[in-house]
Design an enzyme around this catalytic site. Structure first.
Site, short mmCIF file in Angstrom:
data_model
loop_
_atom_site.label_atom_id
_atom_site.label_comp_id
_atom_site.label_asym_id
_atom_site.label_seq_id
_atom_site.Cartn_x
_atom_site.Cartn_y
_atom_site.Cartn_z
CG PHE A 330 -7.70 52.74 -8.95
CD1 PHE A 330 -6.52 53.46 -8.84
CD2 PHE A 330 -8.80 53.16 -8.20
CE1 PHE A 330 -6.43 54.57 -8.02
CE2 PHE A 330 -8.73 54.27 -7.39
CZ PHE A 330 -7.54 54.98 -7.30
CD GLU A 331 -10.02 49.35 -16.24
OE1 GLU A 331 -9.69 48.14 -16.16
OE2 GLU A 331 -11.17 49.73 -16.54
CG LEU A 332 -6.16 46.30 -10.33
CD1 LEU A 332 -6.63 45.10 -9.51
CD2 LEU A 332 -5.21 47.17 -9.52
#
Length: 370
Positions: A330-332
């Site tokens: 998950f790339e915030l």
């Protein structure tokens, strides 16, 4: 000649018998007292351990983690001590290794130990917002577990009793500390080498630093096509894969710990882009894609399409290859054009986007991955 009376004769005649009776009474008394004593060793061995929930008053607990700050390794240690004390054995806090400079690498478990999933963050120094998010998950999930509250649609206690979660909130504490505090935050003997390996135009500013203190990118260290991975060939602030797989103590610790607990699935938090990566030659392509599509809908992030030519050597690549189970990155935070932009501005929205992710993955693991 001294005369002995009849009473004395009788007494001497029965003295051995009286002594035996006295010894018997004394021994019986000791055994009786030990039988009633709750600290008797045999009783301790037989007594079942009490449920931690029985020792915690839901009305006296509170949330502890403040994620709306530059969250340091020191903050993490202080909060873990507070959480451990408040939840009195409900949380398991474990040391799984040490960084290059000797900082402890912590793992935290909530829920079932035998069946579990893994959530980790801060493989990269500059991406410490992932630690803020993971520590918030630990804090809020534990609170909801005790109080019986739901997070979103999920009953926390019911789900985590079936499949627990192991969290590793900061894989790279040296890199995080260097990014946040500069050379003032690290031991003096490392100052010259980090300056040498830093991005040239950044000089003494380490806002771009992703690697560990040795200039090795920990998320290029795993034995999944490591030899073919297209990384740079020298120590640097980012993207140097090291001289061999698992050459760094932090990546070795993650590798060993993951092999030990054998999670049903894994989630890694990074920044930036608000996308989800999930593909690494998955054998269960449709199953893993379907879970990814649900995560995409939940978070609002784009599910990245498969790339057959991708060669990564990152943690998730290795996890998928090693366990034949799904893993998700998950790339915030959206791309802003500047890596030094304050990611904290996005913390509130990213908590809303991701607060149910761990519970969803535990539920899916219970239903489809056991």
């Amino acid at each position: 000649m001294k005369l002995v009376g009849s009473d004395q004769l009788v007494s001497e005649k029965f003295r051995p018998l009286l002594i035996l009776i006295a010894i018997f009474v004394f021994a019986f008394s000791i055994a009786f007292l030990q039988g009633d004593n709750p600290t008797n060793e045999k009783d301790i061995e037989k007594a079942p351990e009490s449920d931690p929930l029985d020792r915690i008053n839901p009305d006296r607990i509170k949330t502890i983690v403040d994620p709306y700050q530059t969250y340091s390794f020191d903050d993490l240690e202080k909060d873990l001590k507070k959480l451990d004390k408040q939840y009195q054995g409900l949380l398991e806090v474990k040391n799984i290794g040490e960084s290059v400079t000797g900082k402890e690498l912590y793992a935290v478990r909530l829920g079932n130990e035998e069946d579990n999933i893994l959530i980790e963050g801060s493989h990269h120094g500059r991406e410490w917002l992932s630690t803020n998010l993971i520590m918030t998950k630990i804090d809020r999930y534990a609170y909801a577990y005790v109080t019986g509250e739901k997070i979103g649609e999920y009953n926390v206690r019911e789900i985590l009793d079936e499949v627990g979660i192991w969290f590793v909130p900061m894989v790279n504490p040296d890199g995080v500390t260097l990014n946040q505090k500069g050379k003032e935050g690290i031991p003096e003997e490392y100052c010259e080498q980090v300056k040498e390996h830093n991005v040239r135009w950044a000089k003494d500013d380490f806002y771009l630093w992703k690697a560990n203190i040795n200039g090795v990118d920990l998320n290029r260290q795993y034995p999944a096509d490591w030899e073919e991975s297209d990384c740079i060939g020298t120590r640097y602030a980012m993207n140097y894969k090291g001289e061999e797989p698992l050459s760094e103590p932090e990546s070795q610790a993650m590798y060993d710990f993951t092999k030990q607990i054998e999670p049903l699935t894994a989630a890694s938090y990074h920044t930036r882009g608000q996308v989800i990566f999930w593909y690494y030659h998955n054998k269960h392509l449709e199953r893993d894609r379907a879970i990814g599509e649900q995560l995409s809908e939940m978070t609002g992030y784009q599910l990245y399409p498969p790339r057959s030519d991708y060669k990564g050597a990152n943690f998730n690549d290795w996890f998928i290859q090693e366990f034949d189970r799904p893993a998700y990155i998950f790339e915030l935070v959206p791309f802003t054009g500047r890596e030094d932009t304050q990611d904290l501005d996005y913390m509130e929205v990213e908590w809303k986007n991701n607060k149910e992710v761990g519970l969803f993955l535990s539920k899916i693991a219970n239903e489809k991955l056991k």
